[in-house]
Structure formats: C-alpha cells, structure tokens
Design a protein around this motif. Structure first.
Motif, PDB file in Angstrom:
ATOM      1  N   PRO A  40      -6.365  -3.293   7.883  1.00 25.49           N
ATOM      2  CA  PRO A  40      -5.292  -2.814   7.012  1.00 25.49           C
ATOM      3  C   PRO A  40      -5.140  -3.668   5.756  1.00 25.49           C
ATOM      4  O   PRO A  40      -5.388  -4.875   5.776  1.00 25.49           O
ATOM      5  CB  PRO A  40      -4.054  -2.925   7.898  1.00 25.49           C
ATOM      6  CG  PRO A  40      -4.366  -4.036   8.839  1.00 25.49           C
ATOM      7  CD  PRO A  40      -5.844  -3.928   9.095  1.00 25.49           C
ATOM      8  N   GLU A  41      -4.742  -3.016   4.678  1.00 29.18           N
ATOM      9  CA  GLU A  41      -4.463  -3.700   3.421  1.00 29.18           C
ATOM     10  C   GLU A  41      -3.132  -3.184   2.892  1.00 29.18           C
ATOM     11  O   GLU A  41      -2.780  -2.026   3.100  1.00 29.18           O
ATOM     12  CB  GLU A  41      -5.572  -3.424   2.411  1.00 29.18           C
ATOM     13  CG  GLU A  41      -6.915  -3.973   2.852  1.00 29.18           C
ATOM     14  CD  GLU A  41      -8.025  -3.597   1.894  1.00 29.18           C
ATOM     15  OE1 GLU A  41      -8.510  -4.499   1.201  1.00 29.18           O
ATOM     16  OE2 GLU A  41      -8.381  -2.404   1.836  1.00 29.18           O
ATOM     17  N   GLN A  43      -0.114  -2.239   0.065  1.00 23.92           N
ATOM     18  CA  GLN A  43      -0.031  -1.361  -1.107  1.00 23.92           C
ATOM     19  C   GLN A  43      -0.630  -2.020  -2.345  1.00 23.92           C
ATOM     20  O   GLN A  43      -0.420  -3.194  -2.605  1.00 23.92           O
ATOM     21  CB  GLN A  43       1.431  -1.011  -1.358  1.00 23.92           C
ATOM     22  CG  GLN A  43       1.638  -0.036  -2.478  1.00 23.92           C
ATOM     23  CD  GLN A  43       3.109   0.288  -2.678  1.00 23.92           C
ATOM     24  OE1 GLN A  43       3.975  -0.461  -2.292  1.00 23.92           O
ATOM     25  NE2 GLN A  43       3.367   1.420  -3.286  1.00 23.92           N
ATOM     26  N   CYS A  46      -5.744  -2.071  -1.631  1.00 21.89           N
ATOM     27  CA  CYS A  46      -6.575  -1.375  -0.636  1.00 21.89           C
ATOM     28  C   CYS A  46      -8.029  -1.251  -1.089  1.00 21.89           C
ATOM     29  O   CYS A  46      -8.657  -0.201  -0.943  1.00 21.89           O
ATOM     30  CB  CYS A  46      -5.981   0.007  -0.347  1.00 21.89           C
ATOM     31  SG  CYS A  46      -4.347  -0.058   0.380  1.00 21.89           S
ATOM     32  N   THR A  49     -10.464  -0.825   1.995  1.00 21.47           N
ATOM     33  CA  THR A  49     -10.198   0.480   2.609  1.00 21.47           C
ATOM     34  C   THR A  49     -10.795   1.587   1.751  1.00 21.47           C
ATOM     35  O   THR A  49     -11.463   2.492   2.252  1.00 21.47           O
ATOM     36  CB  THR A  49      -8.685   0.707   2.791  1.00 21.47           C
ATOM     37  OG1 THR A  49      -8.151  -0.369   3.564  1.00 21.47           O
ATOM     38  CG2 THR A  49      -8.397   2.026   3.459  1.00 21.47           C
ATOM     39  N   SER A  50     -10.575   1.491   0.458  1.00 21.67           N
ATOM     40  CA  SER A  50     -11.119   2.474  -0.475  1.00 21.67           C
ATOM     41  C   SER A  50     -12.650   2.470  -0.425  1.00 21.67           C
ATOM     42  O   SER A  50     -13.286   3.531  -0.419  1.00 21.67           O
ATOM     43  CB  SER A  50     -10.626   2.163  -1.887  1.00 21.67           C
ATOM     44  OG  SER A  50     -11.137   3.088  -2.808  1.00 21.67           O
ATOM     45  N   THR A  71      -7.050   2.268  -6.481  1.00 18.94           N
ATOM     46  CA  THR A  71      -7.925   2.317  -5.305  1.00 18.94           C
ATOM     47  C   THR A  71      -8.015   3.705  -4.674  1.00 18.94           C
ATOM     48  O   THR A  71      -8.716   3.873  -3.675  1.00 18.94           O
ATOM     49  CB  THR A  71      -7.448   1.318  -4.232  1.00 18.94           C
ATOM     50  OG1 THR A  71      -6.114   1.642  -3.864  1.00 18.94           O
ATOM     51  CG2 THR A  71      -7.529  -0.110  -4.735  1.00 18.94           C
ATOM     52  N   ILE A  90      -3.237   5.192   2.583  1.00 19.15           N
ATOM     53  CA  ILE A  90      -4.215   4.262   3.141  1.00 19.15           C
ATOM     54  C   ILE A  90      -3.679   2.842   3.220  1.00 19.15           C
ATOM     55  O   ILE A  90      -4.358   1.965   3.741  1.00 19.15           O
ATOM     56  CB  ILE A  90      -5.546   4.293   2.357  1.00 19.15           C
ATOM     57  CG1 ILE A  90      -5.355   3.863   0.908  1.00 19.15           C
ATOM     58  CG2 ILE A  90      -6.182   5.673   2.443  1.00 19.15           C
ATOM     59  CD1 ILE A  90      -6.668   3.702   0.128  1.00 19.15           C
ATOM     60  N   ASP A  91      -2.473   2.621   2.727  1.00 22.15           N
ATOM     61  CA  ASP A  91      -1.934   1.267   2.748  1.00 22.15           C
ATOM     62  C   ASP A  91      -1.215   0.975   4.063  1.00 22.15           C
ATOM     63  O   ASP A  91      -0.799   1.870   4.775  1.00 22.15           O
ATOM     64  CB  ASP A  91      -0.985   1.040   1.570  1.00 22.15           C
ATOM     65  CG  ASP A  91       0.202   1.974   1.590  1.00 22.15           C
ATOM     66  OD1 ASP A  91       0.023   3.160   1.912  1.00 22.15           O
ATOM     67  OD2 ASP A  91       1.327   1.514   1.298  1.00 22.15           O
ATOM     68  N   HIS A 112      -1.197  -0.769  10.225  1.00 16.86           N
ATOM     69  CA  HIS A 112      -0.891   0.639   9.965  1.00 16.86           C
ATOM     70  C   HIS A 112       0.152   1.036  11.006  1.00 16.86           C
ATOM     71  O   HIS A 112      -0.172   1.566  12.060  1.00 16.86           O
ATOM     72  CB  HIS A 112      -2.145   1.510  10.065  1.00 16.86           C
ATOM     73  CG  HIS A 112      -3.095   1.285   8.938  1.00 16.86           C
ATOM     74  ND1 HIS A 112      -2.919   1.861   7.711  1.00 16.86           N
ATOM     75  CD2 HIS A 112      -4.197   0.527   8.848  1.00 16.86           C
ATOM     76  CE1 HIS A 112      -3.887   1.475   6.906  1.00 16.86           C
ATOM     77  NE2 HIS A 112      -4.678   0.660   7.570  1.00 16.86           N
TER      78      HIS A 112
END
Length: 124
Positions: A40-41, A43, A46, A49-50, A71, A90-91, A112
């Motif tokens: 997890p990353e 806000q 990311c 994740t991206s 991102t 995704i954050d 998450h």
C-alpha cells in the motif's frame, strides 16, 4: 415482444459467458488483488502501485493513458457506445494492519483498510 425476447435471450447468454469467464480468471484476479494489497501507498504517493497496474495492463495488452493526477492510470478496452467506466481508488490509509493474513501489508503503518469504493458509470 419478439425484440424483448431476443434481447432477454442475448443478455442471459452474455451473463452466462461472463460468469464462466470470471470463474476462469478468479484465481488470477485474487493474486492481483493480494499483490496490490501487500504494497500500500498513501495518497499522491502511489508510484509503485501505479507501476504495478501499468505492468498488468501491458501484460494483458490493454492500452492505457498515464499519468492522470500524477499516478492515475486509465485503461481502455473496446470502443464505441455504450461506454462503461469503472473507477478504483489505489491509495491506502495510514493504519496498521492486524496480524494473520498471509498477504498482509509489507509497509508498516499503511493499509488498504477502507474497502476502497468502486464506482461505475454507463454513458449512452
């Protein structure tokens, strides 16, 4: 009435095909979800994740546009109308994840945790 019957038959067939297809890829989807869950990353940070999402899209030969809001990634499948848009956050949140899951967050203090909302829009 004939058009309605044909439409109903078509939709039922489409649902059955979708169900079979979703069951076939379910193990892969689960592995992707667990992979993303472990890293997890927060806000606006990311980046990894991206990169993972873009890698999955490349592996599936799905064209995408990047970046959106630093991102964000927009993948596109098909063309024409109607258009169905799916949106996913995704954050992560700055929360410690409880012990116990084998796919637990590998980033202490990030998780998450909120079940991230999924949104969809149909544009005709």
């Amino acid at each position: 009435l004939l058009h309605l019957t044909l439409l109903t038959t078509y939709l039922q067939a489409a649902v059955i095909d979708f169900k079979a297809a979703s069951e076939a890829i379910s193990p892969w989807l689960l592995s992707v979800r667990r992979d993303l869950h472990q890293y997890p990353e927060l806000q606006l940070a990311c980046h990894e994740t991206s990169a993972r999402i873009r890698s999955y899209l490349r592996d599936l030969d799905i064209p995408y546009q990047y970046p959106y809001a630093e991102t964000g990634v927009v993948g596109r499948i098909g063309k024409g109308k109607p258009v169905v848009a799916l949106r996913a956050d995704i954050d992560a949140l700055p929360v410690d994840e409880p012990q116990g899951l084998h796919f637990r967050s590998k980033h202490e203090g990030k998780m998450h945790a909120c079940g991230h909302d999924g949104e969809n829009t149909v544009q005709c």
